[in-house]
Design an enzyme around this catalytic site. Structure first.
Site, short mmCIF file in Angstrom:
data_model
loop_
_atom_site.label_atom_id
_atom_site.label_comp_id
_atom_site.label_asym_id
_atom_site.label_seq_id
_atom_site.Cartn_x
_atom_site.Cartn_y
_atom_site.Cartn_z
N GLY A 14 0.71 -1.17 0.37
CA GLY A 14 -0.28 0.10 0.20
C GLY A 14 0.93 1.28 -0.25
O GLY A 14 0.83 2.29 0.84
N SER A 16 1.27 3.40 -2.15
CA SER A 16 1.45 4.36 -4.01
C SER A 16 0.73 5.49 -3.63
O SER A 16 0.67 6.80 -3.60
CB SER A 16 0.42 3.84 -4.82
OG SER A 16 -0.93 3.82 -4.27
N TYR A 151 -13.22 -2.33 10.15
CA TYR A 151 -11.67 -1.87 9.47
C TYR A 151 -11.39 -2.38 11.32
O TYR A 151 -9.79 -2.79 11.34
CB TYR A 151 -11.79 -0.55 9.60
CG TYR A 151 -10.78 0.13 9.67
CD1 TYR A 151 -9.49 0.22 8.76
CD2 TYR A 151 -9.53 1.30 11.27
CE1 TYR A 151 -8.46 1.23 8.58
CE2 TYR A 151 -8.78 1.55 10.76
CZ TYR A 151 -8.05 1.37 10.26
OH TYR A 151 -6.56 2.85 9.92
N ILE A 184 -4.93 11.03 10.38
CA ILE A 184 -3.75 11.52 9.73
C ILE A 184 -4.34 12.37 8.60
O ILE A 184 -5.74 11.77 7.77
CB ILE A 184 -2.97 10.77 9.62
CG1 ILE A 184 -2.43 9.67 10.41
CG2 ILE A 184 -2.14 11.22 8.33
CD1 ILE A 184 -1.72 10.61 11.32
#
Length: 252
Positions: A14, A16, A151, A184
Site C-alpha cells: 500500500g 502508492s 476495520y 491523519i
C-alpha cells in the site's frame, strides 16, 4: 540522526499514496532500496516518477495468489528483504448489523491476512540472515471503538498478531512492531474529503477529540516507522506505538 538504513531492502505494501508513500520517501532519504506494492498501476507509475529509485509492483493485495506472485517478483528483482512494512489497508461497510459478512471477510483479507501472508513470505529470508524488521501499520481503533467495525476488527487482530509474531521470531534476530496512527490528514484520505465537505464540523471534531489540536501528518507516522525499523529501536519488540496526538482514549 543516521538510522543506519543505507542499502537496506525495504518492501512497503500500500505504498502508492498517503502514509505508505511517506514511508517510502523516508526510507529513500535514508539511502534504502525501496519497493512498493499497490493495485493501481497508473498510480504506481506516478510514484516511481516522483520518488526516484522506488520500484512499484502491481497486485490485488486482497488476493493470496497475487500477493505470492508479487512477492516472488520483488524477491527476483531485489534478491533479499531486510524490512517489511505491512501498510495496506482500508475500511468498508457501516454498522455490524447492516454490513454483509463478505465485507468483513474483504476487510480481513486487505488489512490483516495480507500482513500475515507477507510476513510469512519474508520470514524465511530474514531467518536465513538472522536479522530483519517487520512493522505493521494498525490504528488506534484496533484498541478501542471508533470507525467502522470491519476495520476495527482487522486492526485489532493485527495488533495481537504483531505481539505474538514478535515473541516467536526475536530469538532469530527479527523484530516485529507496529504503529497505530490516529486521525491523519493527507490529500487522498477520508479526513481531507470530510474537511472539504464540512470544515466547521471537522474543526469541532479536532477540538473535541484530539488533545494536540490538529490532525497528524503522514511524515509523523513515517518517522516513527523508520525508527522502529532501524537498529536504534533494537530493544523495542512486540510494541504497537500510538501516533495520534493524544487522540486515543486507551491508557495502555
Amino acid at each position: 540522526m543516521d538510522l543506519n538504513l543505507r542499502n537496506k531492502v525495504v518492501l512497503i505494501t500500500g505504498g502508492s499514496k498517503g502514509i505508505g508513500k511517506a514511508i517510502a520517501k523516508g526510507f529513500l532519504e535514508e539511502g534504502a532500496k525501496v519497493a512498493v506494492m499497490a493495485r493501481d498501476t497508473s498510480v504506481l507509475k506516478e510514484v516511481e516518477q516522483e520518488l526516484k529509485g522506488v520500484v512499484g509492483f502491481s497486485a490485488d493485495l486482497t488476493n493470496a495468489a497475487e500477493r505470492q506472485q508479487a512477492f516472488n517478483q520483488f524477491l527476483s528483482e531485489f534478491g533479499t528483504i531486510d524490512i517489511l512494512i505491512n501498510n495496506v489497508g482500508g475500511s468498508n461497510g457501516s454498522t455490524t448489523t447492516e454490513t454483509d459478512l463478505t465485507l468483513f471477510e474483504e476487510a480481513m483479507q486487505l488489512n490483516y491476512f495480507s500482513a500475515v501472508h507477507f510476513s510469512k513470505l519474508a520470514l524465511p529470508v530474514m531467518k536465513k540472515h538472522q536479522s530483519g524488521s517487520i512493522v505493521n501499520i494498525s490504528s488506534i481503533f484496533g484498541r478501542e471503538s471508533g470507525g467502522k467495525p470491519t476495520y476495527n476488527s482487522a486492526k485489532a487482530a493485527m495488533i495481537s498478531f504483531t505481539k505474538s509474531l514478535a515473541d516467536e521470531v526475536i530469538k532469530e534476530g527479527i523484530r516485529v512492531n507496529g504503529v497505530a496512527p490516529g486521525s491523519i490528514l493527507h490529500p487522498t484520505g477520508n479526513w481531507q474529503r470530510r474537511l472539504e465537505e464540512n470544515p466547521e464540523k471537522i474543526q469541532q471534531f479536532i477540538a473535541n477529540e484530539i488533545p494536540a489540536g490538529r490532525f497528524g501528518t503522514v511524515e509523523e507516522v513515517a518517522n516513527t516507522v523508520l525508527f522502529l525499523a532501524s537498529d536504534k529501536a533494537s530493544w523495542v519488540v512486540g510494541a504497537t506505538l500510538n501516533v495520534d496526538g493524544g487522540q486515543s482514549k486507551s491508557n495502555f
